[in-house]
Design a protein around this motif. Structure first.
Motif, mmCIF file in Angstrom:
data_model
loop_
_atom_site.group_PDB
_atom_site.id
_atom_site.type_symbol
_atom_site.label_atom_id
_atom_site.label_comp_id
_atom_site.label_asym_id
_atom_site.label_seq_id
_atom_site.Cartn_x
_atom_site.Cartn_y
_atom_site.Cartn_z
ATOM 1 N N SER A 136 0.823 -1.217 0.000
ATOM 2 C CA SER A 136 0.000 0.000 0.000
ATOM 3 C C SER A 136 0.854 1.263 0.000
ATOM 4 C CB SER A 136 -0.920 0.000 1.217
ATOM 5 O OG SER A 136 -0.188 0.264 2.412
ATOM 6 N N GLY A 137 2.186 1.093 0.112
ATOM 7 C CA GLY A 137 3.074 2.245 0.039
ATOM 8 C C GLY A 137 3.744 2.634 1.346
ATOM 9 N N MET A 138 3.522 1.876 2.421
ATOM 10 C CA MET A 138 4.158 2.210 3.692
ATOM 11 C C MET A 138 5.651 1.941 3.628
ATOM 12 S SD MET A 138 1.347 0.919 6.536
ATOM 13 C CE MET A 138 2.418 1.318 7.915
ATOM 14 N N ASN A 139 6.435 2.795 4.275
ATOM 15 C CA ASN A 139 7.883 2.587 4.288
ATOM 16 C C ASN A 139 8.271 1.602 5.391
ATOM 17 O OD1 ASN A 139 8.026 3.983 6.776
ATOM 18 N ND2 ASN A 139 8.385 5.951 5.771
ATOM 19 N N LEU A 140 9.552 1.300 5.470
ATOM 20 C CA LEU A 140 10.041 0.277 6.395
ATOM 21 C C LEU A 140 9.737 0.640 7.844
ATOM 22 C CD1 LEU A 140 11.684 -2.287 7.034
ATOM 23 C CD2 LEU A 140 13.754 -0.868 6.941
ATOM 24 N N ALA A 141 10.078 1.846 8.256
ATOM 25 C CA ALA A 141 9.903 2.244 9.648
ATOM 26 C C ALA A 141 8.436 2.212 10.062
ATOM 27 C CB ALA A 141 10.494 3.633 9.880
ATOM 28 N N ASP A 142 7.565 2.734 9.192
ATOM 29 C CA ASP A 142 6.139 2.770 9.525
ATOM 30 C C ASP A 142 5.539 1.365 9.563
ATOM 31 O OD1 ASP A 142 6.234 5.499 9.736
ATOM 32 O OD2 ASP A 142 5.369 5.900 7.755
#
Length: 274
Positions: A136-142
């Motif tokens: 869905s586009g979330m980055n690694l940290a999130d």
């Protein structure tokens, strides 16, 4: 690209690992003084059920080593990937500690290691959720932060036909050692905050199945059913949930957890609704 890394107690197939973009690192098990054997994908573990039945007191298991995690992380980072690693609960295995320490040895900020506080079907569900978030586009940290929050909603309840394998494993948590499976009495157990806890005892397989069903809230629409040599009971559970419009997958428990749980063990995993 964010690659997921996990240990083999997630018990996913090679096809599912490829679809989810998961690198699976093996736990190992051995019989007596024999050389350790790598646990493989859930559909590729050979005749381990016979092995466990015939050698119940000489079987040993080992966690994924620091060196194996270090090698995998270095390979993935060299290829330009970021890494989200999720492991079996740190209260059940030293695998998480090895993964965390291996990640800490590498420079940069491209690795996150999450203690799933779970294993088996619970770990599988978290891997799926992580891949959905990443897609869905979330980055690694999130994604790591979201999985850390979600892991407390992952539930596992299970029962065994014989308490002796769990006694030998030393992973009983606060389970009373007096709980026995003689006289057809079966313990009801759950993975709570990453450790094994007892919450009831029942008599016979029918009460066992009713207790497992009762543990799952009606709002949980996706249930993973795992078993070791309890196919008929797994099918009954799956039929119950499917008849009520809920998704129920049947999966096998592999060698490493099978050694600790014993033949006749059966488990349900789901994610509680928010």
């Amino acid at each position: 690209m964010i690659v997921l890394v996990t240990d083999s107690t997630a018990y996913i197939s090679a096809a599912e690992a490829a679809a989810l973009g998961v690198m699976v690192l093996p736990m190992t098990y051995s019989v007596g003084a024999q050389a350790p054997v790598n646990e493989r994908y859930v559909d590729d573990n050979g005749d381990f059920e016979r092995l466990i039945r015939e050698n119940p007191t000489t079987l040993r298991t080992s966690q994924v080593s620091f060196v194996r995690f270090q090698s995998a992380f270095e390979e993935l980072r060299a290829a330009g990937h970021q890494i989200l690693c999720m492991t079996i609960s740190s209260r059940l295995s030293g695998t998480y500690g090895n993964a965390f320490n291996a990640a800490r040895e590498l420079p940069g900020d491209g690795i996150r290691v999450v203690d799933s506080l779970s294993t088996g079907g619970g770990l599988t569900l978290l891997l799926r959720e992580a891949r959905r978030m990443i897609a869905s586009g979330m980055n690694l940290a999130d994604t790591a932060e979201a999985i850390n929050a979600m892991r407390h909603r992952v539930q596992i309840t299970f029962s065994v036909d014989d308490m002796e394998p769990l006694r030998r494993s030393g992973r009983l948590g606060s389970v009373k050692l007096s709980v026995s499976t003689i006289l057809n009495i079966r313990p009801m157990l759950r993975c709570e905050n990453g450790s094994i806890q007892s919450y009831a005892v029942v008599r016979g397989q029918n009460e066992q199945l009713r207790a497992l069903i009762k543990a799952v809230p009606p709002e949980a629409m996706n249930v993973i059913i795992q078993h070791f040599a309890a196919e008929e009971r797994a099918e009954k559970l799956a039929a119950y949930f499917r008849e009520r419009g809920r998704k129920a997958e049947i999966r096998h428990i592999g060698p490493v957890l099978g050694i600790h749980l014993g033949a006749g063990s059966i488990a349900l995993a789901w994610i509680d609704p928010e």
